[in-house]
Motif scaffolding. Sequence first.
Motif, PDB file in Angstrom:
ATOM      1  N   ILE A 145      43.235  40.633  37.673  1.00 19.89           N
ATOM      2  CA  ILE A 145      42.007  40.026  38.212  1.00 19.89           C
ATOM      3  C   ILE A 145      40.791  40.892  37.881  1.00 19.89           C
ATOM      4  O   ILE A 145      39.669  40.379  37.757  1.00 19.89           O
ATOM      5  CB  ILE A 145      42.104  39.811  39.743  1.00 19.89           C
ATOM      6  N   HIS A 146      41.024  42.201  37.700  1.00 21.52           N
ATOM      7  CA  HIS A 146      39.909  43.099  37.360  1.00 21.52           C
ATOM      8  C   HIS A 146      39.412  42.821  35.944  1.00 21.52           C
ATOM      9  O   HIS A 146      38.205  42.922  35.676  1.00 21.52           O
ATOM     10  CB  HIS A 146      40.354  44.559  37.494  1.00 21.52           C
ATOM     11  N   ASP A 147      40.315  42.469  35.026  1.00 21.10           N
ATOM     12  CA  ASP A 147      39.915  42.100  33.658  1.00 21.10           C
ATOM     13  C   ASP A 147      39.058  40.839  33.678  1.00 21.10           C
ATOM     14  O   ASP A 147      38.059  40.739  32.952  1.00 21.10           O
ATOM     15  CB  ASP A 147      41.156  41.877  32.791  1.00 21.10           C
ATOM     16  N   ILE A 148      39.467  39.871  34.504  1.00 20.82           N
ATOM     17  CA  ILE A 148      38.704  38.619  34.620  1.00 20.82           C
ATOM     18  C   ILE A 148      37.327  38.923  35.207  1.00 20.82           C
ATOM     19  O   ILE A 148      36.301  38.406  34.733  1.00 20.82           O
ATOM     20  CB  ILE A 148      39.450  37.606  35.513  1.00 20.82           C
ATOM     21  N   ALA A 149      37.300  39.777  36.237  1.00 17.85           N
ATOM     22  CA  ALA A 149      36.036  40.124  36.890  1.00 17.85           C
ATOM     23  C   ALA A 149      35.085  40.815  35.913  1.00 17.85           C
ATOM     24  O   ALA A 149      33.877  40.503  35.869  1.00 17.85           O
ATOM     25  CB  ALA A 149      36.314  41.018  38.095  1.00 17.85           C
ATOM     26  N   ARG A 150      35.623  41.758  35.102  1.00 17.01           N
ATOM     27  CA  ARG A 150      34.782  42.454  34.133  1.00 17.01           C
ATOM     28  C   ARG A 150      34.241  41.495  33.080  1.00 17.01           C
ATOM     29  O   ARG A 150      33.080  41.563  32.684  1.00 17.01           O
ATOM     30  CB  ARG A 150      35.573  43.583  33.459  1.00 17.01           C
ATOM     31  N   ALA A 151      35.118  40.573  32.626  1.00 15.76           N
ATOM     32  CA  ALA A 151      34.687  39.617  31.591  1.00 15.76           C
ATOM     33  C   ALA A 151      33.576  38.706  32.090  1.00 15.76           C
ATOM     34  O   ALA A 151      32.678  38.325  31.326  1.00 15.76           O
ATOM     35  CB  ALA A 151      35.883  38.793  31.135  1.00 15.76           C
ATOM     36  N   LEU A 152      33.620  38.368  33.382  1.00 13.93           N
ATOM     37  CA  LEU A 152      32.611  37.453  33.947  1.00 13.93           C
ATOM     38  C   LEU A 152      31.490  38.198  34.666  1.00 13.93           C
ATOM     39  O   LEU A 152      30.525  37.573  35.134  1.00 13.93           O
ATOM     40  CB  LEU A 152      33.286  36.482  34.926  1.00 13.93           C
ATOM     41  N   LYS A 153      31.644  39.548  34.785  1.00 15.79           N
ATOM     42  CA  LYS A 153      30.648  40.389  35.456  1.00 15.79           C
ATOM     43  C   LYS A 153      30.437  39.948  36.907  1.00 15.79           C
ATOM     44  O   LYS A 153      29.304  39.751  37.361  1.00 15.79           O
ATOM     45  CB  LYS A 153      29.334  40.396  34.689  1.00 15.79           C
ATOM     46  N   ILE A 154      31.562  39.751  37.610  1.00 14.15           N
ATOM     47  CA  ILE A 154      31.519  39.410  39.039  1.00 14.15           C
ATOM     48  C   ILE A 154      32.510  40.298  39.780  1.00 14.15           C
ATOM     49  O   ILE A 154      33.304  41.020  39.157  1.00 14.15           O
ATOM     50  CB  ILE A 154      31.865  37.922  39.302  1.00 14.15           C
ATOM     51  N   ASP A 155      32.508  40.244  41.105  1.00 13.52           N
ATOM     52  CA  ASP A 155      33.410  41.067  41.911  1.00 13.52           C
ATOM     53  C   ASP A 155      34.851  40.574  41.782  1.00 13.52           C
ATOM     54  O   ASP A 155      35.102  39.362  41.735  1.00 13.52           O
ATOM     55  CB  ASP A 155      33.009  41.017  43.388  1.00 13.52           C
ATOM     56  N   SER A 156      35.792  41.519  41.760  1.00 12.63           N
ATOM     57  CA  SER A 156      37.211  41.150  41.689  1.00 12.63           C
ATOM     58  C   SER A 156      37.659  40.412  42.955  1.00 12.63           C
ATOM     59  O   SER A 156      38.578  39.585  42.916  1.00 12.63           O
ATOM     60  CB  SER A 156      38.079  42.393  41.476  1.00 12.63           C
ATOM     61  N   SER A 157      37.000  40.680  44.093  1.00  6.24           N
ATOM     62  CA  SER A 157      37.333  39.979  45.334  1.00  6.24           C
ATOM     63  C   SER A 157      37.030  38.489  45.215  1.00  6.24           C
ATOM     64  O   SER A 157      37.768  37.655  45.738  1.00  6.24           O
ATOM     65  CB  SER A 157      36.588  40.586  46.519  1.00  6.24           C
ATOM     66  N   THR A 158      35.951  38.157  44.495  1.00  5.12           N
ATOM     67  CA  THR A 158      35.603  36.747  44.275  1.00  5.12           C
ATOM     68  C   THR A 158      36.648  36.079  43.386  1.00  5.12           C
ATOM     69  O   THR A 158      37.052  34.937  43.624  1.00  5.12           O
ATOM     70  CB  THR A 158      34.211  36.629  43.620  1.00  5.12           C
ATOM     71  N   VAL A 159      37.102  36.815  42.370  1.00  5.07           N
ATOM     72  CA  VAL A 159      38.146  36.280  41.481  1.00  5.07           C
ATOM     73  C   VAL A 159      39.417  36.015  42.277  1.00  5.07           C
ATOM     74  O   VAL A 159      40.051  34.961  42.143  1.00  5.07           O
ATOM     75  CB  VAL A 159      38.437  37.274  40.327  1.00  5.07           C
ATOM     76  N   SER A 160      39.807  36.973  43.130  1.00 12.98           N
ATOM     77  CA  SER A 160      41.015  36.824  43.933  1.00 12.98           C
ATOM     78  C   SER A 160      40.931  35.602  44.843  1.00 12.98           C
ATOM     79  O   SER A 160      41.888  34.823  44.943  1.00 12.98           O
ATOM     80  CB  SER A 160      41.236  38.088  44.775  1.00 12.98           C
ATOM     81  N   ARG A 161      39.775  35.428  45.497  1.00 12.76           N
ATOM     82  CA  ARG A 161      39.611  34.269  46.385  1.00 12.76           C
ATOM     83  C   ARG A 161      39.699  32.965  45.593  1.00 12.76           C
ATOM     84  O   ARG A 161      40.311  31.995  46.045  1.00 12.76           O
ATOM     85  CB  ARG A 161      38.264  34.347  47.112  1.00 12.76           C
ATOM     86  N   ALA A 162      39.098  32.949  44.418  1.00 12.10           N
ATOM     87  CA  ALA A 162      39.107  31.726  43.596  1.00 12.10           C
ATOM     88  C   ALA A 162      40.522  31.367  43.160  1.00 12.10           C
ATOM     89  O   ALA A 162      40.924  30.205  43.200  1.00 12.10           O
ATOM     90  CB  ALA A 162      38.215  31.910  42.376  1.00 12.10           C
TER      91      ALA A 162
END
Length: 342
Positions: free
Chosen positions: A10-27
């Motif tokens: 999820i951290h890779d996704i967060a870095r690619a989208l430049k958003i918080d990893s917590s937001t990725v996890s919730r999504a």
Amino acid sequence: MINKINKPTIHDIARALKIDSSTVSRALNNSPKVKEDTKKIILAKAEELGYQRNLLASNLRKNITNTIGVVVPRISRHFFSSAIQGIEETAYQAGYNVIICQSLDQLDRERKIVDGLVSNRVDGLLISISMETIDYNHLEVLKRSGVPLVFFDRHCQIPGYSSVIIDDFKGGFDATEHLILKGCKNIVHFSGPLEVEIYKKRFEGYQAALSKYGISFNSEYILSSRLMEKDGYECIEKLLEKGLEIDGLFSSNDLAAIGAMKYLKEQDIKTPEDVAIVGFSNEPVSRVIEPSITTIDQSGFEMGKLAIDLLLEHITNKSIPKKGQTIILESKLIERDSSKRK
């Protein structure tokens, strides 16, 4: 850059989208706190990067594994393979994986299997106990662990646990009565250990049929074993070497009946003319052997489906009932050549 060797996180996704990893996890967990448009963007990026959720870790956090343990004496027995088919089919439809283990009718092996399944945090357990299981401490532990348990076929009288069984008393009675109605008066019974409930009930059915027709009970006609084919062979050999008069045999499974029939053939004793035979369990081989074996059918597939349904109900309710439920299936006698006397 994403590490090509490791799986994307999820951290890779967060870095690619430049958003918080917590937001990725919730999504990824479909949280209502994340806007639908944002979810779509995150899910698209996750797919692009080849992200796969770690369902095991996620489920362990929720204290579930979506896994059910199944313990049977021997997978090679047709009855148990049929029951497993019914269990797996229903479990799969409900989103559960199944771990199948065999005790080989050994209590020590059964104990280790149950401990291993509980340690691996199965959500529930289905078990048909071994022939050696007369000490239930390893099963009582499941209550303290909060693991629902349902017995099928071979069961224990432990308060709070449910069972799906066949009417073993009626099966034993019907098998013996069938032999009596064919003219048999000296009927041998091959039993498993009488401490095991199903063999005790089949023996009691045998006794009840003799009593109904005024035939005296003879303890010499009762032989207990592990009911393998060689046991049937050796048991009938012992009886005949004693000079006992025998004209009927009710065996608590088909394999021991087949072993007995092989010895009788070697001694030029005819089945069913000299000794009529009834088995139990309706193994496929009982249809094709010569002569084909009259047997009691156990409805393995149906029993498996009912047992898993009951277990899933307990898992859903997240509780072990104080008083277990017992479902008893009807036994059915299937007449074949081994008892067709003129």
